[in-house]
Write an enzyme that holds these catalytic residues in place. Structure first.
Site, PDB file in Angstrom:
ATOM      1  N   ASP A  44     -12.220  -5.325   7.694  1.00  0.00           N
ATOM      2  CA  ASP A  44     -11.965  -4.432   6.563  1.00  0.00           C
ATOM      3  C   ASP A  44     -13.205  -4.234   5.691  1.00  0.00           C
ATOM      4  OD1 ASP A  44      -9.288  -4.577   7.458  1.00  0.00           O
ATOM      5  OD2 ASP A  44      -8.897  -6.290   6.155  1.00  0.00           O
ATOM      6  N   GLU A  49      -3.695   4.119   6.334  1.00  0.00           N
ATOM      7  CA  GLU A  49      -4.023   3.075   5.365  1.00  0.00           C
ATOM      8  C   GLU A  49      -5.527   3.097   5.119  1.00  0.00           C
ATOM      9  OE1 GLU A  49      -2.957  -0.681   7.165  1.00  0.00           O
ATOM     10  OE2 GLU A  49      -3.625  -0.003   9.124  1.00  0.00           O
TER      11      GLU A  49
END
Length: 524
Positions: A15, A186
């Protein structure tokens, strides 16, 4: 021109969020249930990186006791504006069909801290990021989670203004993007380039169908038009690519006006298809096309192992030492602790200088108060070793070297006590919460110190022990190291293999083990 070799952050570093401040690049990655929270890496050239900070280092910022495996800190976003670093993160307290996802903001004038106590933002979903518009206003974007049955749980990207003066979100919430047919929208990031607002999202889920999607609008509030050649980046359509799971990107512009995208990826073991190194961080050079869309500089949408560098002067960091003798007053930044801070209740570098003292607490099944400190496995082939002095009085007291994924999956070479053998050494393992002892314990009665070693070759793990650190004896069978991977673990987790040191005392008396050193050596 020097090239960049991917991944730039090997091992469990997912991430990625990147920011440039002057000539310095900083990159934040997720840490989940490991404390302190968020890893920040520093580079001068986009080639060489080192860990420099863990901003969430106080319980007032992050309390992970009881956090589920692969809960805790998800998808941090690091930005910089007007002399201040902003770090947004999600603290996940429950990760089932109904999720508890609390989003916070901390700030600091210096990347090394000290970072502020958190400002609570919302709990409507996860993967929040902060966009600083050129009119001075700030906007939070995050995905919205819809737990209702029969609905798409990825219910779009929400936008709401953040007021620094009021330290809270203000005004209406807008749902600006419902995603594409790839689904699971997302990881949003907003940018403004040449009069367009660009929305970069992750789609397809964080496994093999992961992708990077781009959309744009003349208005911050939309509607957003999807890239006509979407996705910008993915590896799902070619299982032979060495970098799989490509997705969850973030953009940065260099001092010279070049653009790069950092993104998540995974490298499967060729013979097993599992990724014990977890989700890693890679980088790709990107360009703006004539029609104003982002493209990979090499064309197509597949991640490359070798990428053209930015043409900046190379600035490598000093090589990391293989051995840590625990002579420093603080732990190496490569170490993290499972769910709890480094406190004298559990650990000490002062009580016996030159040693890491670990005080036995709860079992390896605990999600509350374990005494376990570990670092990331960052290569397919490595050797880890430690020297430990420990005098257990009961089978309920244990200490040693552990290869760990989560509370349900680990291999543990531990010293303990047996009524017949006295002080003994053996292996415990946990296979999706099924416990096993793959070999009989051996007596090490009378040994003041025992040296422990783990040797990993892709999917093979062999433990060893020694009285002097010179002559090593194998203990137990060759074990399946590939079990320490997302693809094997039944809880649906997504972190990566760690290797480290721990101590348990199930009597509650906090029996301590003293570790003289820890070695981690990667092998080609």
């Amino acid at each position: 021109m020097p090239t960049i070799t991917n991944p730039i952050l090997p091992g469990f570093n997912p991430d990625p969020s990147i920011v440039r401040v002057g000539d310095d690049y900083y990159l934040a990655t997720s840490t989940f249930e490991w404390f302190p929270g968020v890893q920040i890496h520093h580079s001068k050239d986009l080639i060489h990186w080192r860990v420099v900070a863990h901003p969430l280092n106080r319980l007032s910022q992050l309390d992970l006791r009881g956090a589920p495996s692969s809960g805790g800190v998800w998808a941090p976003c690091l930005t910089y504006c007007d002399g201040l670093f902003y770090l947004i993160y999600t603290d996940v307290k429950a990760r089932g069909e109904v999720k508890d996802t609390h989003n916070y903001l901390v700030t600091a004038p210096d990347i090394l801290g000290e970072w502020s106590d958190p400002v609570y933002l919302n709990s409507t979903g996860f993967d929040p990021s902060l966009f600083h518009d050129d009119d001075g206003r700030k906007w939070l974007v995050n995905m919205v989670w819809d737990h209702r049955q029969g609905r798409n749980p990825f219910a779009g990207i929400a936008l709401q203004e953040y007021s620094p003066a009021e330290r809270r979100l203000v005004g209406p919430e807008y749902n600006i993007f419902k995603g594409t047919e790839l689904g699971r929208t997302e990881g949003p990031h907003l940018y403004k380039v040449n009069g367009y607002y660009y929305l970069l999202t992750a789609e397809g889920g964080t496994s093999l169908h992961h992708s990077v999607t781009l959309a744009r609008s003349r208005s911050l509030f939309g509607p957003y038009q999807v890239h006509p050649r979407n996705p910008v980046l993915t590896s799902w359509d070619d299982p032979t690519l060495p970098l799989q799971k490509a997705g969850h990107g973030d953009l940065v512009e260099t001092q010279r006006g070049d653009w790069y995208m950092v993104h998540l990826c995974g490298r499967p073991i060729p013979t097993r298809g599992r990724c014990p190194l977890g989700r890693e961080t890679a980088i790709q050079k990107v360009v703006w096309s004539a029609d104003g869309w982002l493209e990979l500089a090499d064309g197509g949408h597949h991640p490359a192992l070798e990428v053209e560098g930015p043409g900046l002067p190379e600035q490598p960091w000093p090589q990391e030492p293989v051995r840590d003798d625990f002579d420093a007053p603080v732990l190496s930044p490569h170490f993290q602790i499972l769910r709890i801070p480094f406190t004298e209740d559990h650990f000490s570098l002062r009580e016996r200088p030159g040693y890491l003292r670990i005080k036995g607490r709860e079992s390896l099944s605990s999600k509350h108060s374990q005494s376990l400190v570990a670092r990331r496995q960052q290569a397919f082939r490595y050797t880890a070793a430690a020297g430990v002095e420990f005098e257990p009085e009961t089978f309920k007291q244990m200490a040693g070297l552990i290869c760990f994924y989560d509370t349900q999956n680990w291999f543990y070479l531990r010293i303990s006590h047996d009524e017949n053998l006295g002080k003994c050494l053996g292996i415990l393992s946990c296979d999706n919460n099924r416990f096993d002892q793959p070999a009989a314990d051996v007596s090490i009665a009378g040994w003041e110190r025992c040296h422990l070693r783990a040797r990993v070759d892709y999917d093979k793990l062999q433990f060893y022990y020694s009285p002097d650190g010179e002559a090593w004896t194998a203990i137990g069978p060759e074990l399946d190291a590939s079990r320490l991977a997302d693809e094997y673990c039944l809880e649906g987790t997504f972190t990566g293999a760690m290797v480290g040191l721990c101590c348990q005392d199930l009597t509650g008396r906090r029996k301590a083990a003293d570790f003289d050193y820890f070695e981690y050596l990667e092998r080609s």
